[in-house]
Design an enzyme around this catalytic site. Structure first.
Site, PDB file in Angstrom:
ATOM      1  N   LYS A  45       1.419   4.125   7.489  1.00 23.27           N
ATOM      2  CA  LYS A  45       0.628   4.967   6.604  1.00 23.27           C
ATOM      3  C   LYS A  45       1.071   6.427   6.734  1.00 23.27           C
ATOM      4  CE  LYS A  45      -2.247   1.930   4.853  1.00 23.27           C
ATOM      5  NZ  LYS A  45      -1.450   0.783   5.267  1.00 23.27           N
ATOM      6  N   SER A  80       0.804  -1.218   0.000  1.00 24.68           N
ATOM      7  CA  SER A  80       0.000   0.000   0.000  1.00 24.68           C
ATOM      8  C   SER A  80       0.838   1.270   0.000  1.00 24.68           C
ATOM      9  CB  SER A  80      -0.943   0.027   1.209  1.00 24.68           C
ATOM     10  OG  SER A  80      -0.248   0.381   2.380  1.00 24.68           O
TER      11      SER A  80
END
Length: 226
Positions: free
Chosen positions: A185, A147
């Site tokens: 993230k 991701s």
């Protein structure tokens, strides 16, 4: 000679690599230069590459390497960092000793995808260049998932994390969600809401309340084995 936009982009990429250890995404470049589309960034990147200031790295999503800076920019950036900063090392420690590799604990694996179980135990140690580390405590995590590939972070990479409980918007962080799951993230705060953004359009941004997320550290470097 570079145009103003070329110079601004080169400096932005340089600063982000120095701060995060990875180059910014094209979306971040577009926002930083206030451009309407990423096609303008592509043209600026190509111009910088043709002039020998950067190099695009093969087989890595949007990964860039700074080859040189204009002399005036290099002098200005050097002047910005000329003021002495607090140094955790003894004053008489030779620079070559300080730059030697240091062993950091690898605290298991971190998800660059959906969150995984919270990190808790040291699995092994890894040698990290001393120049990658600043003040404070650090640890390393092995990345699992894709991701964050557009931030230059691939599955199997080892990320170096500086322990901290705070983060600025845009920082890549280790976030602990509801004290159960940890993920890597990009951090964005909007009032009492926190967005954890992926760097891959296949993954949605996840929104949490302030109470649900605790920052465990900020990305300062990356190690890759070939």
């Amino acid at each position: 000679m570079l145009t103003r936009k070329q110079s601004d982009l080169l400096e932005f990429i340089h600063r982000r690599i120095k701060a995060d250890g990875v180059p910014p995404s094209f979306d971040e470049m577009k926002d930083a230069l206030d451009l309407r589309s990423k096609s303008g960034i592509h043209r600026l990147i190509t111009a910088l590459e043709e002039r020998g200031f950067i190099r695009r790295l093969a087989h890595r999503a949007r990964a860039l390497e700074i080859l040189k800076l204009p002399e005036a920019m290099e002098a200005r950036l050097a002047a910005e960092h000329a003021a002495p900063e607090p140094d955790p090392k003894p004053a008489d420690m030779p620079a070559d000793i300080a730059a030697l590799a240091l062993n950091l604990p690898v605290m298991g694996r971190i998800a660059a995808g959906v969150p995984i179980s919270a990190i808790s135990e040291v699995s092994h140690e890894i040698a990290v260049p001393g120049t990658m580390l600043g003040s404070g405590n650090h640890y390393a995590l092995e990345v699992r998932g894709d991701s964050m590939i557009q931030a230059g972070i691939n599955d199997g990479d080892v990320v170096v994390i500086r322990e901290t409980g705070t983060a600025d918007n845009g920082d890549i962080v280790v976030a602990l969600i509801e004290d159960q799951e940890a993920t890597l993230k990009r951090f964005r705060r909007n009032g009492k809401r926190i967005a954890l953004e992926a760097a891959n359009p296949a993954y949605e941004t996840r929104i949490y309340s302030d109470e649900q997320v605790r920052v465990q550290g900020r990305l300062v470097g990356l190690i890759r084995s070939y």
